[in-house]
Design a protein around this motif. Structure first.
Motif, mmCIF file in Angstrom:
data_model
loop_
_atom_site.group_PDB
_atom_site.id
_atom_site.type_symbol
_atom_site.label_atom_id
_atom_site.label_comp_id
_atom_site.label_asym_id
_atom_site.label_seq_id
_atom_site.Cartn_x
_atom_site.Cartn_y
_atom_site.Cartn_z
ATOM 1 N N CYS A 244 3.106 9.658 5.846
ATOM 2 C CA CYS A 244 2.153 8.637 6.302
ATOM 3 C C CYS A 244 2.890 7.353 6.686
ATOM 4 N N TYR A 248 3.073 5.587 10.299
ATOM 5 C CA TYR A 248 2.721 4.180 10.453
ATOM 6 C C TYR A 248 3.820 3.429 11.203
ATOM 7 N N TYR A 280 -7.215 17.255 7.846
ATOM 8 C CA TYR A 280 -7.013 15.826 7.608
ATOM 9 C C TYR A 280 -5.595 15.411 7.998
ATOM 10 N N THR A 283 -5.153 15.371 11.770
ATOM 11 C CA THR A 283 -5.872 14.228 12.350
ATOM 12 C C THR A 283 -5.047 12.962 12.209
ATOM 13 N N MET A 284 -4.437 12.782 11.048
ATOM 14 C CA MET A 284 -3.586 11.617 10.843
ATOM 15 C C MET A 284 -2.384 11.657 11.775
ATOM 16 N N LEU A 287 -2.924 10.484 15.438
ATOM 17 C CA LEU A 287 -3.317 9.105 15.733
ATOM 18 C C LEU A 287 -2.395 8.513 16.797
ATOM 19 N N THR A 293 -9.212 0.783 9.696
ATOM 20 C CA THR A 293 -9.882 1.810 8.910
ATOM 21 C C THR A 293 -10.662 1.178 7.768
ATOM 22 N N GLU A 298 -13.837 5.868 4.817
ATOM 23 C CA GLU A 298 -12.945 6.880 5.381
ATOM 24 C C GLU A 298 -12.719 8.008 4.378
ATOM 25 N N ASN A 300 -10.726 10.727 5.050
ATOM 26 C CA ASN A 300 -9.396 11.291 5.227
ATOM 27 C C ASN A 300 -8.384 10.462 4.444
ATOM 28 N N TYR A 302 -5.212 10.723 4.121
ATOM 29 C CA TYR A 302 -3.984 10.403 4.852
ATOM 30 C C TYR A 302 -4.188 9.137 5.700
ATOM 31 N N ILE A 303 -5.338 9.043 6.356
ATOM 32 C CA ILE A 303 -5.630 7.852 7.159
ATOM 33 C C ILE A 303 -5.866 6.646 6.250
ATOM 34 N N ARG A 304 -6.523 6.874 5.113
ATOM 35 C CA ARG A 304 -6.695 5.785 4.146
ATOM 36 C C ARG A 304 -5.334 5.247 3.704
#
Length: 749
Positions: A244, A248, A280, A283-284, A287, A293, A298, A300, A302-304
């Motif tokens: 993650c 980022y 999930y 999807t991350m 991005l 977010t 949220e 997901n 991973y996105i969190r």
């Protein structure tokens, strides 16, 4: 007799090296082929139970056993049984072949077999070796290696440290792992530690290496000469957070040169939660910008995590006015290189079957899987159903549904109660006793702790190791149906209230006895008669509890501890409950005979009539039964009775206080502490009256608490006495002995 087949793992006419589909085989627990010259033989001759030597080129990399007969590929695809990732050399439109569902055992490099080329044929020359490798499932291997790793070193630089991102390893989070779950606090601490290592407390770049613990991986599972897979046994939370963070950084600093050496982030795969976790993750990874977010909505994780990382970076890299700190913005590449090169792991690689791999993890005791007894049971039950019974990976999710169902039932129950209806530990405890009873295992196993019993049971069933006292457990068959039945029975019993006063006292006397553990017999009786109506099933339980409460009452006041005679008897009774309908009469007869053994003057005089005040169990059981019979006589309703007998509501009162000189000290200790002088009394009243004379205990002025404020029937009965001395105590002792004896020995259904 089972055949052994050699099958190739390359999906191409010319057998190109990059066309291996072994990952699809592993992920799907299926092997299949589409070679037109082999389809008919595969379809007609392969049978459930046959073995496969799965080969890539010149050697066998995995062995497998068929858990189904051949199925058309289009049917397997329709069932979503074949799981393909983007970029793999198989198109789901290729539905013209045949396959079988299998259990696969991947071989460590030193166990791979050299073998001849070919798409599909009988492997007679290595047949016995293939069967042996499959059936042992690495359980007789335990090889452990350790090495220091970083995330990704510069090309050509090793310095004794290997790279996690190495261009050849795909990390697989296996189905039995839990979901990615690191929250705000864990991620913030992780990011803070990275920045402290990068520029200390003074924001002067120091690049001090940061050690973030151990990871445990399986041995390398071959895909081709340049690619392999490894299962992540421990460390998935950190590994997932790292991916993650790298995502980022790629989105936040797309022009950073150091990020270009990372390449794609497709080197991690998760098989958790029936594909939902993989969805999930993908999807991350897909991005293309950093959105704002909403961490509260949220789903997901991973996105969190990316949102939390973004928040932490803003806090660490901007000043009080929100401006980017130059020391950071001018050294992005240096920061990225620090993450890739100076964050260190110790990676432990294990060659072992799942059970031994988990044992190794438990010994290392790091912070990944929560290996309490409940979680370990889930993993080992999955291993048993998957490896021994040949069920697919979806079985782990089916086990997860059982755990989820328990939580759901408790959540619903808690809306109207302040206690849990059921938990997995109770389910496992019932299952232990059910297994011992059903398979007539040695009765000594009832004494084993639940965790120990299942540890040793799975050791035997999975061929990990034997245990001398587990005789006969090879016959045990475990199933999810058993667990569902146990959950229903546990909820039925714990969710059912007493239907009358008798049922309440039967249960309560057992609960307060030295043998309360045997209340669990209710579950076994209910399991044996699950086809009957609820009321009839409960009647059968209380038919047995009616006798048990009397027997346990006797043995609890005869001795100051549990006795082997009772333990042995109850183990034999338990072993008859699996066939309760046929053994009911025998069970009840044996209990009745045991109760009658105490129907004598010695028991009445030396047990019921003995001094009991100094023994909590004796005085509680005898005084409780004494009052209960008085309550029944005056018609006390069930709900009121339950309130009166609540733990902590009452105390045991000495009616005559021998230590009070005004009361008289002419009563000896044996009589003073017998049932003739003891009774139930509300706790606050007992503390209020202390050692007052009898007349003052009955009546006190100034609204002070006394006997007349009590709701117990036995106290109201004593209130009728004018005086209380030796003669009254002796007479009451005689009456109470006879009253209690009638309940114990003159039982009427």
């Amino acid at each position: 007799m089972e055949n052994v087949w050699k099958i190739g793992s390359r999906w191409s006419d010319d057998g190109k090296r990059d066309s291996s589909i072994i990952s699809i085989f592993r992920r799907s627990n299926v092997v299949f082929l589409g070679h037109k010259n082999c389809i008919e033989r595969f379809k007609n001759e392969v049978k459930k139970g046959d073995y496969f030597a799965i080969a890539d080129g010149l050697f066998v990399q995995s062995v497998a056993k068929a858990t189904s007969d051949p199925i058309q590929l289009k049917e397997l695809i329709k069932q979503n049984a074949i799981k393909v990732k983007e970029g793999e050399p198989f198109d789901l439109e290729d539905d013209w072949g045949y396959g079988v569902k299998v259990k696969i055992v991947d071989l460590p490099k030193d166990q791979m077999l050299n073998y001849k080329r070919g798409c599909f044929f009988k492997a007679n020359s290595i047949a016995e070796k293939v069967k042996k490798l499959f059936n042992e499932k690495l359980e007789h291997r335990m090889d452990i290696t350790a090495k220091t790793c970083r995330i990704k070193g510069k090309q050509g630089e090793c310095n004794g440290k290997e790279s996690i991102i190495n261009g050849r390893t795909r990390y697989v989070i296996p189905v039995y792992q839990r979901e990615y779950s690191w929250g705000y606090e864990q991620i913030k601490r992780f990011v803070d530690d990275i920045f402290k290592g990068f520029w200390g407390v003074d924001r002067k770049i120091i690049k001090e290496p940061l050690f973030i613990g151990t990871m445990q991986l399986s041995y390398e599972k071959y895909i081709n000469e340049n690619e392999c897979e490894q299962d992540v046994i421990d460390g998935q939370q950190r590994l997932s957070t790292i991916i993650c963070m790298l995502k980022y950084l790629k989105l936040k600093y797309p022009s950073a040169e150091a990020l270009k050496q990372i390449g794609s982030l497709d080197w991690i795969e998760t098989r958790v939660n029936n594909g939902k976790e993989e969805e999930y993750l993908n999807t991350m990874l897909s991005l293309d910008c950093l959105n704002n977010t909403d961490l509260d909505t949220e789903q997901n994780q991973y996105i969190r995590s990316i949102a939390v990382i973004d928040e932490c970076f803003k806090e660490m890299t901007t000043d009080n006015e929100g401006n980017q700190i130059a020391e950071f913005s001018e050294n992005i590449d240096s920061f990225v290189e620090y993450i890739l090169n100076d964050i260190l792991f110790v990676v432990i690689e294990t060659v072992a079957g799942l059970s031994k791999t988990i044992q190794i993890f438990n010994t290392i005791n790091t912070a990944g899987l929560d290996l309490n007894g409940d979680d370990l049971f889930k993993v080992r039950l999955y291993e048993y159903l998957h490896d021994i019974k040949g069920l697919g990976e979806e079985t782990f999710n089916e086990i997860g549904e059982i755990y989820k169902n328990v939580k759901t039932r408790n959540h619903k129950w808690r809306k109207t109660h302040n206690w849990d209806l059921i938990d997995i530990r109770l389910v496992r405890s019932i299952y232990k006793e059910y297994i011992i009873s059903k398979y007539k295992l040695p009765t000594s196993l009832y004494a084993k702790a639940t965790d120990t019993f299942f540890d040793e049971l799975f050791d035997v069933l999975l061929n990990v190791q034997g245990h001398n006292d587990m005789t006969g457990v090879e016959r045990v068959e475990l199933s999810l149906e058993d667990l569902w039945n146990i959950i229903e029975v546990a909820c039925l019993w714990r969710g059912s209230d007493f239907r009358n006063n008798d049922e309440f006292i039967f249960y309560t006397l057992i609960e307060r006895s030295r043998y309360s553990r045997y209340l669990s017999i209710a579950y076994l009786i209910l399991l044996s008669n699950k086809d009957k109506q609820k009321e009839e099933r409960l009647d059968e339980v209380y038919c047995v509890l009616r006798l048990l409460c009397r027997m346990f009452f006797c043995w609890s006041i005869m001795y100051a501890r549990q006795v082997n005679e009772m333990l042995s008897l109850m183990r034999n009774i338990y072993n008859k409950t699996a066939d309760f309908q046929n053994n009911k009469e025998d069970i009840c007869s044996s209990l009745t005979e045991k109760i009658k053994e105490n129907d004598n003057r010695m028991f009445r005089t030396n047990c019921i009539g003995q001094p009991i005040a100094d023994n909590r169990v004796w005085k509680d059981l005898i005084c409780l039964l004494s009052d209960y019979m008085d309550e029944v006589e005056v018609g006390t309703p069930l709900e009121e009775l339950k309130d009166k007998f609540e733990w902590g509501y009452y105390d045991i009162e000495h009616i005559h206080a021998n230590c009070n000189e005004k009361e008289g000290t002419d009563i000896n200790g044996d009589l003073q502490n017998s049932i003739g002088n003891l009774m139930l009394l509300e706790y606050d009243i007992n503390r209020s009256i202390g050692n007052l004379p009898f007349k003052e205990k009955k009546e006190r002025g100034n609204n002070k608490l006394c006997y007349k404020d009590s709701c117990f029937a036995v106290v109201k009965k004593i209130m009728q006495e004018e005086n209380w001395g030796k003669e009254e105590i002796e007479e009451r002792r005689k009456e109470e002995i006879e009253k209690i004896s009638r309940f114990i020995f003159e039982d009427r259904e």
